[in-house]
Scaffold this motif. Sequence first.
Motif, PDB file in Angstrom:
ATOM      1  N   TYR A  80      12.901  11.851   2.427  1.00  0.00           N
ATOM      2  CA  TYR A  80      11.845  11.490   4.084  1.00  0.00           C
ATOM      3  C   TYR A  80      11.191  11.751   4.211  1.00  0.00           C
ATOM      4  CZ  TYR A  80      17.240  11.241   5.853  1.00  0.00           C
ATOM      5  OH  TYR A  80      18.641  10.474   5.186  1.00  0.00           O
ATOM      6  N   GLY A  81      10.523  12.901   3.697  1.00  0.00           N
ATOM      7  CA  GLY A  81       9.187  12.922   3.677  1.00  0.00           C
ATOM      8  C   GLY A  81       8.363  12.371   3.174  1.00  0.00           C
ATOM      9  N   ILE A  82       8.135  12.413   1.598  1.00  0.00           N
ATOM     10  CA  ILE A  82       7.672  11.673   1.084  1.00  0.00           C
ATOM     11  C   ILE A  82       7.112  10.142   0.803  1.00  0.00           C
ATOM     12  CG2 ILE A  82       7.372  10.567  -1.603  1.00  0.00           C
ATOM     13  CD1 ILE A  82       8.488  13.378  -2.511  1.00  0.00           C
ATOM     14  N   ARG A  83       8.333   9.988   1.719  1.00  0.00           N
ATOM     15  CA  ARG A  83       8.499   8.548   2.106  1.00  0.00           C
ATOM     16  C   ARG A  83       8.305   7.379   3.284  1.00  0.00           C
ATOM     17  NH1 ARG A  83      14.486   5.879   1.314  1.00  0.00           N
ATOM     18  NH2 ARG A  83      14.980   6.786   2.953  1.00  0.00           N
ATOM     19  N   THR A  84       7.588   9.498   4.377  1.00  0.00           N
ATOM     20  CA  THR A  84       7.114   9.224   5.393  1.00  0.00           C
ATOM     21  C   THR A  84       5.587   9.152   5.293  1.00  0.00           C
ATOM     22  OG1 THR A  84       8.949   9.474   6.077  1.00  0.00           O
ATOM     23  CG2 THR A  84       7.007   9.869   8.078  1.00  0.00           C
ATOM     24  N   ALA A  85       5.505  10.304   4.572  1.00  0.00           N
ATOM     25  CA  ALA A  85       3.395  10.000   3.792  1.00  0.00           C
ATOM     26  C   ALA A  85       3.321   9.264   3.476  1.00  0.00           C
ATOM     27  CB  ALA A  85       3.736  11.366   2.798  1.00  0.00           C
ATOM     28  N   LYS A  86       3.857   8.515   2.654  1.00  0.00           N
ATOM     29  CA  LYS A  86       2.938   7.191   2.216  1.00  0.00           C
ATOM     30  C   LYS A  86       3.403   5.910   3.077  1.00  0.00           C
ATOM     31  CE  LYS A  86       5.091   7.584  -2.537  1.00  0.00           C
ATOM     32  NZ  LYS A  86       3.862   6.898  -3.456  1.00  0.00           N
ATOM     33  N   LEU A 132       0.600  -1.391   0.355  1.00  0.00           N
ATOM     34  CA  LEU A 132      -0.040  -0.142  -0.095  1.00  0.00           C
ATOM     35  C   LEU A 132       0.815   0.995   0.168  1.00  0.00           C
ATOM     36  CD1 LEU A 132      -3.113  -0.690   2.696  1.00  0.00           C
ATOM     37  CD2 LEU A 132      -3.183  -0.708   0.085  1.00  0.00           C
ATOM     38  N   ALA A 133       2.142   0.915   0.672  1.00  0.00           N
ATOM     39  CA  ALA A 133       2.492   2.502   0.728  1.00  0.00           C
ATOM     40  C   ALA A 133       3.308   2.747  -0.265  1.00  0.00           C
ATOM     41  CB  ALA A 133       3.944   1.779   2.138  1.00  0.00           C
ATOM     42  N   VAL A 134       4.272   1.481  -1.214  1.00  0.00           N
ATOM     43  CA  VAL A 134       4.966   1.746  -2.348  1.00  0.00           C
ATOM     44  C   VAL A 134       3.569   2.118  -3.320  1.00  0.00           C
ATOM     45  CG1 VAL A 134       6.093   0.582  -4.331  1.00  0.00           C
ATOM     46  CG2 VAL A 134       6.564  -0.136  -2.145  1.00  0.00           C
ATOM     47  N   ASN A 135       2.204   1.986  -3.201  1.00  0.00           N
ATOM     48  CA  ASN A 135       1.706   3.047  -4.072  1.00  0.00           C
ATOM     49  C   ASN A 135       0.818   4.022  -3.447  1.00  0.00           C
ATOM     50  OD1 ASN A 135       1.993   0.649  -6.150  1.00  0.00           O
ATOM     51  ND2 ASN A 135       1.341  -0.750  -4.894  1.00  0.00           N
ATOM     52  N   ALA A 136       1.462   4.309  -2.656  1.00  0.00           N
ATOM     53  CA  ALA A 136       0.248   5.775  -2.183  1.00  0.00           C
ATOM     54  C   ALA A 136       0.561   6.985  -3.039  1.00  0.00           C
ATOM     55  CB  ALA A 136       0.104   5.292  -0.599  1.00  0.00           C
ATOM     56  N   GLN A 137      -0.396   7.299  -2.993  1.00  0.00           N
ATOM     57  CA  GLN A 137      -0.330   8.641  -3.659  1.00  0.00           C
ATOM     58  C   GLN A 137      -0.870  10.574  -2.981  1.00  0.00           C
ATOM     59  OE1 GLN A 137      -0.654   9.419  -7.399  1.00  0.00           O
ATOM     60  NE2 GLN A 137      -0.337   6.771  -7.039  1.00  0.00           N
ATOM     61  N   ILE A 138       0.025  10.741  -2.777  1.00  0.00           N
ATOM     62  CA  ILE A 138       0.326  11.828  -1.743  1.00  0.00           C
ATOM     63  C   ILE A 138       0.290  12.963  -2.201  1.00  0.00           C
ATOM     64  CG2 ILE A 138       1.159   9.993  -0.111  1.00  0.00           C
ATOM     65  CD1 ILE A 138       3.963  11.781  -0.661  1.00  0.00           C
ATOM     66  N   ASN A 139       0.276  14.177  -2.084  1.00  0.00           N
ATOM     67  CA  ASN A 139       0.270  15.538  -2.054  1.00  0.00           C
ATOM     68  C   ASN A 139       1.946  15.837  -1.909  1.00  0.00           C
ATOM     69  OD1 ASN A 139       0.078  17.995  -2.968  1.00  0.00           O
ATOM     70  ND2 ASN A 139      -1.337  18.762  -1.567  1.00  0.00           N
ATOM     71  N   ASN A 140       2.753  15.807  -2.916  1.00  0.00           N
ATOM     72  CA  ASN A 140       3.755  16.398  -2.627  1.00  0.00           C
ATOM     73  C   ASN A 140       4.442  17.520  -2.324  1.00  0.00           C
ATOM     74  OD1 ASN A 140       4.594  13.479  -3.623  1.00  0.00           O
ATOM     75  ND2 ASN A 140       6.230  14.094  -5.009  1.00  0.00           N
ATOM     76  N   GLN A 141       3.295  19.137  -2.617  1.00  0.00           N
ATOM     77  CA  GLN A 141       2.870  20.280  -2.626  1.00  0.00           C
ATOM     78  C   GLN A 141       3.752  20.501  -1.680  1.00  0.00           C
ATOM     79  OE1 GLN A 141       4.442  21.551  -5.246  1.00  0.00           O
ATOM     80  NE2 GLN A 141       3.969  23.735  -4.167  1.00  0.00           N
ATOM     81  N   THR A 142       2.686  19.314  -0.595  1.00  0.00           N
ATOM     82  CA  THR A 142       3.213  19.788   1.537  1.00  0.00           C
ATOM     83  C   THR A 142       4.019  19.990   1.327  1.00  0.00           C
ATOM     84  OG1 THR A 142       0.615  19.450   0.896  1.00  0.00           O
ATOM     85  CG2 THR A 142       1.863  19.206   3.547  1.00  0.00           C
ATOM     86  N   LEU A 143       4.885  18.750   1.291  1.00  0.00           N
ATOM     87  CA  LEU A 143       6.295  18.090   1.643  1.00  0.00           C
ATOM     88  C   LEU A 143       7.631  18.876   0.791  1.00  0.00           C
ATOM     89  CD1 LEU A 143       5.611  14.980   1.446  1.00  0.00           C
ATOM     90  CD2 LEU A 143       5.664  16.674   3.971  1.00  0.00           C
ATOM     91  N   LYS A 144       7.316  19.682   0.302  1.00  0.00           N
ATOM     92  CA  LYS A 144       7.846  20.853  -0.811  1.00  0.00           C
ATOM     93  C   LYS A 144       9.000  21.743   0.426  1.00  0.00           C
ATOM     94  CE  LYS A 144       8.076  20.244  -5.110  1.00  0.00           C
ATOM     95  NZ  LYS A 144       8.767  19.406  -5.948  1.00  0.00           N
ATOM     96  N   GLU A 145       8.051  22.455   1.714  1.00  0.00           N
ATOM     97  CA  GLU A 145       9.047  22.971   2.477  1.00  0.00           C
ATOM     98  C   GLU A 145      10.645  22.442   2.850  1.00  0.00           C
ATOM     99  OE1 GLU A 145       8.595  23.784   7.416  1.00  0.00           O
ATOM    100  OE2 GLU A 145       6.447  24.411   5.868  1.00  0.00           O
ATOM    101  N   LEU A 146      10.513  20.648   2.721  1.00  0.00           N
ATOM    102  CA  LEU A 146      11.554  20.182   2.980  1.00  0.00           C
ATOM    103  C   LEU A 146      12.501  20.168   2.202  1.00  0.00           C
ATOM    104  CD1 LEU A 146      10.063  17.298   4.023  1.00  0.00           C
ATOM    105  CD2 LEU A 146      11.229  18.602   5.706  1.00  0.00           C
ATOM    106  N   ARG A 147      13.730  20.222   2.471  1.00  0.00           N
ATOM    107  CA  ARG A 147      14.785  20.536   1.418  1.00  0.00           C
ATOM    108  C   ARG A 147      15.813  19.325   1.461  1.00  0.00           C
ATOM    109  NH1 ARG A 147      12.187  23.755   0.062  1.00  0.00           N
ATOM    110  NH2 ARG A 147      12.417  26.126  -0.169  1.00  0.00           N
ATOM    111  N   GLY A 148      15.877  18.884   0.125  1.00  0.00           N
ATOM    112  CA  GLY A 148      17.540  17.639  -0.394  1.00  0.00           C
ATOM    113  C   GLY A 148      17.299  16.736   0.300  1.00  0.00           C
ATOM    114  N   ARG A 149      17.548  15.579   0.999  1.00  0.00           N
ATOM    115  CA  ARG A 149      17.089  14.436   1.245  1.00  0.00           C
ATOM    116  C   ARG A 149      16.150  14.474   2.663  1.00  0.00           C
ATOM    117  NH1 ARG A 149      22.346  11.456   3.606  1.00  0.00           N
ATOM    118  NH2 ARG A 149      23.189  12.948   2.451  1.00  0.00           N
ATOM    119  N   TYR A 150      15.725  15.014   2.577  1.00  0.00           N
ATOM    120  CA  TYR A 150      14.289  15.802   3.919  1.00  0.00           C
ATOM    121  C   TYR A 150      13.648  15.446   2.696  1.00  0.00           C
ATOM    122  CZ  TYR A 150      17.706  16.568   7.378  1.00  0.00           C
ATOM    123  OH  TYR A 150      19.264  16.738   8.587  1.00  0.00           O
TER     124      TYR A 150
END
Length: 320
Positions: A278-284, A257-275
Motif C-alpha cells: 500500500y505504501g509503495i503504491r501510495t508513494a508512486k 506517471l504513477a506506474v513509472n514513478a521511482q520511489i525510495n522503498n527503504q523509507t517504507l520498510k517500516e510497513l509490513r506485509g500488504r501495508y
Amino acid sequence: VVYRYQVLVKEKADIDPLLKLKKEMGLKNWQLLLMSVGLYPSFELLRLYLPRFIPLFKLPIPNMNAYNHMLQFTLPGTGKTMFYSKLSLIINYEILTKFPSRARLIADAAKGKLGLIFMRDGIVIDAFDKEISDKQTLEEFFTYTETGMSNGLWSLEKSSSVELKQEYKDVAFIFLGNIEGTLDIIKLTNESVTSSRQYLLNFLEKQGISKNLILALLDRLAIVDINDTTLDINDYVTSYMMRANYIKALIEYIQDLAVNAQINNQTLKELRGRYYHYGIRTAKILRALEIEPAEDIALKLVRGDFDWFSSVQKKVKSPE
C-alpha cells in the motif's frame, strides 16, 4: 443482460493543451486535478482531498487488487460525495448510499445477471457511519467482498453452498462518512486513540462488530483518514469544470506517471506485509501528483497518523 460495460467517455482529449496550461500557470498535477472538477486549487483543500485522490489510480501488484481502498470520515459539507459524483461517469465509479446485496454487487445467478463489480471500476459507499448501525449489514457485506477487496477474486454463486465459478476483477472501494452523531461516541481527543486506524477500530467495536472482522477490514484498507478539518467547500467551488474527455486524459496521464514513478522503498520498510505494498503504491501516486515528500507522506497515511499533513511541502503557486 449486460455482460460488459462501455465507458460513456469514449475518447480522451490530447493532454498537451493541459500540460501547456499547467506550465503557464505554474501548477502541480494535483492542482490541475482539483481544477478539473470545478474547485479552486488551494493548498488548504489538499488536507481533505489528498486521500480522495489515492483510489482513483490503478497500480497492479501480483496477487493483490490493483487499487488502494480508502475510508474517510470528515465533518459534513467537505465535498466528499460531490467529488466522486463529478467523476463517476468519467472514471466509471458507482455511488451507493448503502451496502449492496451479493446479487447486486457480484452476480444474480438466478437471473443470469452480473453485478456492479463487473460493470464498474470503483464502488463508493456513502454514509458508511450510518449504514453500520446494524452490525449484521457490514458482516454480511464483508463475507462476499473480503477476498475480492484483497486480491480481486470474486465468487459467483447460485446459493451460499453451491459455488459456480470465480472471476477476477480489480475494483476500488471507497467508504465515506461524517464525524458527528454516532461518531461522537469516540472523540479525537481520546487519549486511547493514537491513529485513524485505532479510531476506526474503536468505533466499530462500539457498534458490536467482532474484532476479527474489524482487523480483516482494516487490513484491506490502504488509507484510513479520520479528518476534522473545518472548511466550507462552497468557498472553493468555481464556475467552471473541464470537459469530460480532458479530465479522462488528465487522469490517464497521472496514472501513467504513477506506474513509472521511482520511489525510495527503504523509507517504507517500516510497513509490513500488504501495508508495505500500500505504501509503495501510495508513494508512486503522490509522486505522480507532485505531492512531496511522497515516501514520508505515504508512510504516515498508511499508518493512519493524524498528523500526516504536516509532512506535505507547501511549494505551490495559487493561480490567478
